[in-house]
Design an enzyme around this catalytic site. Structure first.
Site, PDB file in Angstrom:
ATOM      1  N   ASN A   1     -16.017  24.079  -0.747  1.00  0.00           N
ATOM      2  CA  ASN A   1     -15.018  24.817   0.018  1.00  0.00           C
ATOM      3  C   ASN A   1     -15.240  24.480   1.488  1.00  0.00           C
ATOM      4  O   ASN A   1     -16.230  24.898   2.072  1.00  0.00           O
ATOM      5  CB  ASN A   1     -15.198  26.324  -0.226  1.00  0.00           C
ATOM      6  CG  ASN A   1     -14.390  27.163   0.754  1.00  0.00           C
ATOM      7  OD1 ASN A   1     -13.402  26.697   1.312  1.00  0.00           O
ATOM      8  ND2 ASN A   1     -14.815  28.406   0.950  1.00  0.00           N
TER       9      ASN A   1
ATOM     10  N   SER B   1     -24.835  29.975   0.127  1.00  0.00           N
ATOM     11  CA  SER B   1     -25.963  29.203   0.654  1.00  0.00           C
ATOM     12  C   SER B   1     -26.620  28.298  -0.391  1.00  0.00           C
ATOM     13  O   SER B   1     -27.842  28.175  -0.434  1.00  0.00           O
ATOM     14  CB  SER B   1     -26.987  30.139   1.305  1.00  0.00           C
ATOM     15  OG  SER B   1     -26.400  30.803   2.409  1.00  0.00           O
TER      16      SER B   1
ATOM     17  N   HIS C   1     -11.464  34.525  -1.962  1.00  0.00           N
ATOM     18  CA  HIS C   1     -12.704  34.243  -1.234  1.00  0.00           C
ATOM     19  C   HIS C   1     -13.021  35.428  -0.319  1.00  0.00           C
ATOM     20  O   HIS C   1     -12.114  36.042   0.256  1.00  0.00           O
ATOM     21  CB  HIS C   1     -12.557  32.957  -0.416  1.00  0.00           C
ATOM     22  CG  HIS C   1     -13.876  32.484   0.127  1.00  0.00           C
ATOM     23  ND1 HIS C   1     -14.432  33.023   1.256  1.00  0.00           N
ATOM     24  CD2 HIS C   1     -14.752  31.551  -0.334  1.00  0.00           C
ATOM     25  CE1 HIS C   1     -15.604  32.427   1.481  1.00  0.00           C
ATOM     26  NE2 HIS C   1     -15.814  31.531   0.533  1.00  0.00           N
TER      27      HIS C   1
ATOM     28  N   GLU D   1     -19.935  35.191  -5.701  1.00  0.00           N
ATOM     29  CA  GLU D   1     -20.379  34.878  -4.343  1.00  0.00           C
ATOM     30  C   GLU D   1     -20.778  36.159  -3.621  1.00  0.00           C
ATOM     31  O   GLU D   1     -19.921  36.837  -3.024  1.00  0.00           O
ATOM     32  CB  GLU D   1     -19.250  34.197  -3.563  1.00  0.00           C
ATOM     33  CG  GLU D   1     -18.820  32.880  -4.143  1.00  0.00           C
ATOM     34  CD  GLU D   1     -18.298  31.938  -3.063  1.00  0.00           C
ATOM     35  OE1 GLU D   1     -18.813  30.828  -2.976  1.00  0.00           O
ATOM     36  OE2 GLU D   1     -17.401  32.344  -2.297  1.00  0.00           O
TER      37      GLU D   1
ATOM     38  N   GLU E   1     -14.023  35.615   2.607  1.00  0.00           N
ATOM     39  CA  GLU E   1     -13.512  35.519   3.982  1.00  0.00           C
ATOM     40  C   GLU E   1     -12.025  35.906   4.038  1.00  0.00           C
ATOM     41  O   GLU E   1     -11.565  36.467   5.023  1.00  0.00           O
ATOM     42  CB  GLU E   1     -13.757  34.106   4.535  1.00  0.00           C
ATOM     43  CG  GLU E   1     -15.243  33.914   4.857  1.00  0.00           C
ATOM     44  CD  GLU E   1     -15.749  32.497   4.714  1.00  0.00           C
ATOM     45  OE1 GLU E   1     -14.941  31.558   4.659  1.00  0.00           O
ATOM     46  OE2 GLU E   1     -16.985  32.329   4.641  1.00  0.00           O
TER      47      GLU E   1
ATOM     48  N   GLY F   1     -22.824  31.665   3.928  1.00  0.00           N
ATOM     49  CA  GLY F   1     -22.963  31.149   5.289  1.00  0.00           C
ATOM     50  C   GLY F   1     -24.143  31.741   6.054  1.00  0.00           C
ATOM     51  O   GLY F   1     -24.240  31.586   7.261  1.00  0.00           O
TER      52      GLY F   1
ATOM     53  N   LYS G   1     -13.577  25.406   4.043  1.00  0.00           N
ATOM     54  CA  LYS G   1     -13.125  26.449   4.981  1.00  0.00           C
ATOM     55  C   LYS G   1     -12.223  25.819   6.056  1.00  0.00           C
ATOM     56  O   LYS G   1     -11.472  24.908   5.750  1.00  0.00           O
ATOM     57  CB  LYS G   1     -14.326  27.169   5.607  1.00  0.00           C
ATOM     58  CG  LYS G   1     -15.363  27.557   4.559  1.00  0.00           C
ATOM     59  CD  LYS G   1     -16.424  28.449   5.076  1.00  0.00           C
ATOM     60  CE  LYS G   1     -17.487  28.627   4.022  1.00  0.00           C
ATOM     61  NZ  LYS G   1     -18.155  29.890   4.081  1.00  0.00           N
TER      62      LYS G   1
END
Ligand code: PEP
Length: 244
Positions: A4, A208, A90, A162, A92, A168, A6
């Site tokens: 991904n 991560s 996701h 996730e 985010e 991140g 981003k």
């Protein structure tokens, strides 16, 4: 094994990057490899990978195929350009774009209707984990996202666990922590659908993932793949992860 990207890489950087990946991954047949660039780069990336074993995905797609929805792209448009996968939910998107399980569910239905595959993300925040609410949160997310999704659709869906606190941050869930949640997700699928579907559905871990921890994570019985953010942006780290 999916990357991904981003909101990283220009169109030119994306195309150059996948050409390098393509060289590295030539001949790999025993695992699926997916890259998910920003929408703007997708046509160029699809074109660069047209004879490749690397597939292309998008990072989101709308619940309608067209309409007055400024700033969005629909699954039918992605399908038309040649992508195979769509990431949905996701963390985010949930955090910054007010994404909800109900919207993810509508998007998932439209992705499937268009013959694309979905990677549906679920995961708890640090506060939720520390409050002992991980399973409840995952259950609520799965219930919302899978509302009205039939057994026959499951072959087209990948679930990505996730944990938000691991995305991140450089801080991955331990392989055992991740596996525990994957087992919980499989049990949820078994209860809603059946044992066969629970055994067959692919569950990726994301948060991560790096060359240094991928082997231990992938060594867990219920971890079937990885959704990779930061480490998917460099040829060396992504290829080490894919070929762990
Ligand atoms: C992600 O963006 O899905 C992700 C898991 O990011 P990272 O690997 O950087 O934690």
């Amino acid at each position: 094994m999916a990357g991904n990207w981003k909101m990283y890489k220009t169109v030119k950087e994306s195309v150059d990057f996948v050409k390098q990946l393509d060289e590295k991954f030539k001949g790999i047949q025993d695992r699926e490899i997916v890259v998910c660039p920003v929408s703007l780069s997708i046509p160029g990336v699809v074109d660069a990978l047209r004879f490749s074993n690397i597939q292309v995905g998008s990072q989101d797609a709308h619940w309608e195929n067209e309409g007055a929805y400024t700033g969005n792209v629909s699954p039918s448009m992605f399908k038309d350009i040649g992508i195979k996968y769509v990431i949905l939910g996701h963390s985010e998107k949930r955090q910054y774009d007010a994404e909800t399980d109900q919207r993810i569910n509508r998007k998932l239905k439209n992705v499937l209707k268009n013959g694309l595959r979905a990677i549906v993300c679920v995961g708890e925040t640090l506060a939720e984990r520390e409050g002992g609410r991980t399973e409840k949160v995952i259950e609520t997310q799965l219930t919302g996202c899978f509302e009205g999704i039939g057994l026959g659709d499951l072959t087209e869906i990948v679930i990505a666990y996730e944990p938000v606190w691991a995305i991140g941050t450089g801080k991955n869930a331990t392989p055992e922590q991740a596996n525990e949640v994957h087992v919980f997700i499989r049990k949820w699928i078994e209860a809603k659908y059946n044992q066969e579907a629970a055994g067959a559905i692919r569950i990726q871990y994301g948060g991560s993932v790096k060359p240094e921890n991928v082997k231990q994570l992938m060594g867990q019985p219920d971890i079937d793949g990885a959704l990779v953010g930061g480490a998917a942006l460099k040829v060396d780290s992504f290829s080490a992860i894919v070929q762990f």
